[in-house]
Design a protein around this motif. Sequence first.
Motif, PDB file in Angstrom:
ATOM      1  N   GLY A   7      33.446 -44.167   9.113  1.00 26.65           N
ATOM      2  CA  GLY A   7      34.600 -43.973   9.982  1.00 26.65           C
ATOM      3  C   GLY A   7      34.201 -43.420  11.277  1.00 26.65           C
ATOM      4  N   ILE A   8      33.110 -42.422  11.256  1.00 25.68           N
ATOM      5  CA  ILE A   8      32.556 -41.817  12.326  1.00 25.68           C
ATOM      6  C   ILE A   8      31.832 -42.863  13.461  1.00 25.68           C
ATOM      7  CG2 ILE A   8      30.934 -40.216  13.165  1.00 25.68           C
ATOM      8  CD1 ILE A   8      33.485 -38.809  12.607  1.00 25.68           C
ATOM      9  N   LEU A   9      31.217 -43.424  12.455  1.00 25.26           N
ATOM     10  CA  LEU A   9      30.361 -44.658  13.361  1.00 25.26           C
ATOM     11  C   LEU A   9      31.440 -45.572  14.193  1.00 25.26           C
ATOM     12  CD1 LEU A   9      27.660 -45.973  14.104  1.00 25.26           C
ATOM     13  CD2 LEU A   9      28.069 -47.445  12.028  1.00 25.26           C
ATOM     14  N   ALA A  10      32.453 -45.792  13.544  1.00 26.29           N
ATOM     15  CA  ALA A  10      33.360 -46.797  14.177  1.00 26.29           C
ATOM     16  C   ALA A  10      33.995 -46.099  15.237  1.00 26.29           C
ATOM     17  CB  ALA A  10      34.811 -47.329  13.166  1.00 26.29           C
ATOM     18  N   MET A  11      34.258 -44.909  15.232  1.00 28.76           N
ATOM     19  CA  MET A  11      34.924 -44.052  16.291  1.00 28.76           C
ATOM     20  C   MET A  11      34.098 -43.767  17.482  1.00 28.76           C
ATOM     21  SD  MET A  11      37.259 -40.888  14.391  1.00 28.76           S
ATOM     22  CE  MET A  11      38.016 -40.787  15.923  1.00 28.76           C
ATOM     23  N   ILE A  12      32.645 -43.647  17.243  1.00 33.45           N
ATOM     24  CA  ILE A  12      31.776 -43.618  18.428  1.00 33.45           C
ATOM     25  C   ILE A  12      31.645 -44.966  19.252  1.00 33.45           C
ATOM     26  CG2 ILE A  12      29.059 -43.408  18.694  1.00 33.45           C
ATOM     27  CD1 ILE A  12      29.028 -41.621  16.449  1.00 33.45           C
ATOM     28  N   ILE A  13      31.774 -46.145  18.212  1.00 32.69           N
ATOM     29  CA  ILE A  13      31.579 -47.323  18.911  1.00 32.69           C
ATOM     30  C   ILE A  13      32.764 -47.510  19.847  1.00 32.69           C
ATOM     31  CG2 ILE A  13      31.769 -49.840  18.576  1.00 32.69           C
ATOM     32  CD1 ILE A  13      29.965 -49.180  16.037  1.00 32.69           C
ATOM     33  N   GLN A  14      34.013 -47.311  19.360  1.00 31.78           N
ATOM     34  CA  GLN A  14      35.341 -47.463  20.086  1.00 31.78           C
ATOM     35  C   GLN A  14      35.493 -46.450  21.358  1.00 31.78           C
ATOM     36  OE1 GLN A  14      37.954 -46.735  16.994  1.00 31.78           O
ATOM     37  NE2 GLN A  14      37.726 -48.721  15.900  1.00 31.78           N
ATOM     38  N   ASN A  15      34.687 -45.473  21.417  1.00 28.67           N
ATOM     39  CA  ASN A  15      34.778 -44.342  22.396  1.00 28.67           C
ATOM     40  C   ASN A  15      33.711 -43.927  23.290  1.00 28.67           C
ATOM     41  OD1 ASN A  15      37.682 -43.254  21.804  1.00 28.67           O
ATOM     42  ND2 ASN A  15      36.729 -43.265  19.725  1.00 28.67           N
ATOM     43  N   THR A  16      32.706 -45.020  23.241  1.00 27.23           N
ATOM     44  CA  THR A  16      31.654 -44.861  24.259  1.00 27.23           C
ATOM     45  C   THR A  16      31.577 -46.118  24.805  1.00 27.23           C
ATOM     46  OG1 THR A  16      30.141 -45.157  22.188  1.00 27.23           O
ATOM     47  CG2 THR A  16      30.626 -43.043  22.804  1.00 27.23           C
ATOM     48  N   PRO A  17      31.033 -46.144  25.991  1.00 26.18           N
ATOM     49  CA  PRO A  17      30.547 -47.564  26.880  1.00 26.18           C
ATOM     50  C   PRO A  17      29.538 -47.726  26.837  1.00 26.18           C
ATOM     51  CG  PRO A  17      30.762 -45.546  28.240  1.00 26.18           C
ATOM     52  CD  PRO A  17      30.816 -44.930  27.120  1.00 26.18           C
ATOM     53  N   ARG A  18      28.648 -47.393  26.271  1.00 21.48           N
ATOM     54  CA  ARG A  18      27.015 -47.828  26.281  1.00 21.48           C
ATOM     55  C   ARG A  18      26.787 -47.934  24.904  1.00 21.48           C
ATOM     56  NH1 ARG A  18      25.323 -46.943  31.439  1.00 21.48           N
ATOM     57  NH2 ARG A  18      23.203 -47.375  30.798  1.00 21.48           N
ATOM     58  N   SER A  19      25.395 -48.803  24.916  1.00 24.09           N
ATOM     59  CA  SER A  19      24.922 -49.102  23.405  1.00 24.09           C
ATOM     60  C   SER A  19      24.747 -47.561  22.541  1.00 24.09           C
ATOM     61  CB  SER A  19      23.748 -49.709  23.650  1.00 24.09           C
ATOM     62  OG  SER A  19      22.925 -49.726  22.508  1.00 24.09           O
ATOM     63  N   LEU A  20      24.929 -47.827  21.402  1.00 26.20           N
ATOM     64  CA  LEU A  20      24.688 -46.579  20.571  1.00 26.20           C
ATOM     65  C   LEU A  20      23.271 -45.874  20.664  1.00 26.20           C
ATOM     66  CD1 LEU A  20      25.960 -47.853  16.907  1.00 26.20           C
ATOM     67  CD2 LEU A  20      26.796 -46.214  18.383  1.00 26.20           C
ATOM     68  N   VAL A  21      22.096 -46.739  20.916  1.00 26.24           N
ATOM     69  CA  VAL A  21      20.970 -46.260  21.007  1.00 26.24           C
ATOM     70  C   VAL A  21      20.661 -45.251  22.359  1.00 26.24           C
ATOM     71  CG1 VAL A  21      19.864 -47.921  19.690  1.00 26.24           C
ATOM     72  CG2 VAL A  21      20.117 -48.432  22.225  1.00 26.24           C
ATOM     73  N   GLU A  22      21.722 -45.538  23.244  1.00 24.84           N
ATOM     74  CA  GLU A  22      21.405 -44.822  24.456  1.00 24.84           C
ATOM     75  C   GLU A  22      22.074 -43.382  24.606  1.00 24.84           C
ATOM     76  OE1 GLU A  22      22.491 -47.118  28.201  1.00 24.84           O
ATOM     77  OE2 GLU A  22      22.800 -48.711  26.910  1.00 24.84           O
ATOM     78  N   TYR A  23      22.555 -42.965  23.406  1.00 28.79           N
ATOM     79  CA  TYR A  23      22.931 -41.501  23.161  1.00 28.79           C
ATOM     80  C   TYR A  23      22.182 -40.761  22.064  1.00 28.79           C
ATOM     81  CZ  TYR A  23      27.276 -43.521  25.497  1.00 28.79           C
ATOM     82  OH  TYR A  23      28.036 -44.059  26.237  1.00 28.79           O
ATOM     83  N   ARG A  24      22.486 -39.467  22.222  1.00 28.54           N
ATOM     84  CA  ARG A  24      21.846 -38.486  21.172  1.00 28.54           C
ATOM     85  C   ARG A  24      22.922 -37.889  20.602  1.00 28.54           C
ATOM     86  NH1 ARG A  24      17.701 -34.811  24.052  1.00 28.54           N
ATOM     87  NH2 ARG A  24      19.535 -34.935  25.850  1.00 28.54           N
TER      88      ARG A  24
END
Length: 267
Positions: free
Chosen positions: A119-136
């Motif tokens: 669920g956390i993974l889904a929330m991150i995807i829904q609430n960030t504008p960039r690719s997952l790999v661009e964040y820490r």
Amino acid sequence: MKAVVFVNDQRMEIIIQRLRSAGIQVQEGRCEKDMEQIERMAGRIDLVILPIQGVSDDGFIELKKRGYCMKAFFAALRKETLIFTGVITPYIKKLPQTVISLLAREEVISANAALTAEGILAMIIQNTPRSLVEYRYDVIGFGHCGRAIAQLLDCLKLKVRIVSAHPHPECAALPYDFISLPQWQFQQPWPVIINTAPVEVINDAMVALWQDKPLIIDIASRAAGVNERVYKRKDIQVIAAPPLPGLVAWQSAGEILADVILKEVKR
């Protein structure tokens, strides 16, 4: 054997199906009409499955955002009736019946942690504008949920840092960075923060010093990890996550709870 299931989310639908498949008669509690019938049959009930959040301190449960007083129902139950709930509240503790907390069972805790991570993974995807790999990612807390979230993010080859108030020697053998909570609270955090700690770890004074404002997702019960003033700030995105297992994987979550209930019934 007769059971009452109070239905306030889709997990309860799965529990009803499983109980009926096991030959148990189930009375569903969904609305006022159901509640009147349930109160009349209370003395003949063997099992009670309450909403996951349990019963309020003044004896109410909530179904579809409406409260129902349960005092007369509980008073009419036989002492031998078995009661299942998620959270054991002070009101439930006073009942003479045997009460089993589903969320306190180790198999439920571990399974729910894995579903929470999804669920956390889904929330991150829904609430960030960039690719997952661009964040820490800063994961605060290293209990069941913290470990499951860190493991899932690491499996996606994302950069994860564990923030904890307590030392964890085993982290030396894990692929995560580690920082103590006191040290972290005086630094610029990473772009995404997931808090699993059940106590306040982020306050307004800390956030005011951050030059770059991260996304904060707080999964602590009652959003306890983030001070309410931080939620009111307009320069930062803070999300109080709902109970994720019942939201993003309700069928799996319902199966997990049904397994525990049926195991107890067979004893």
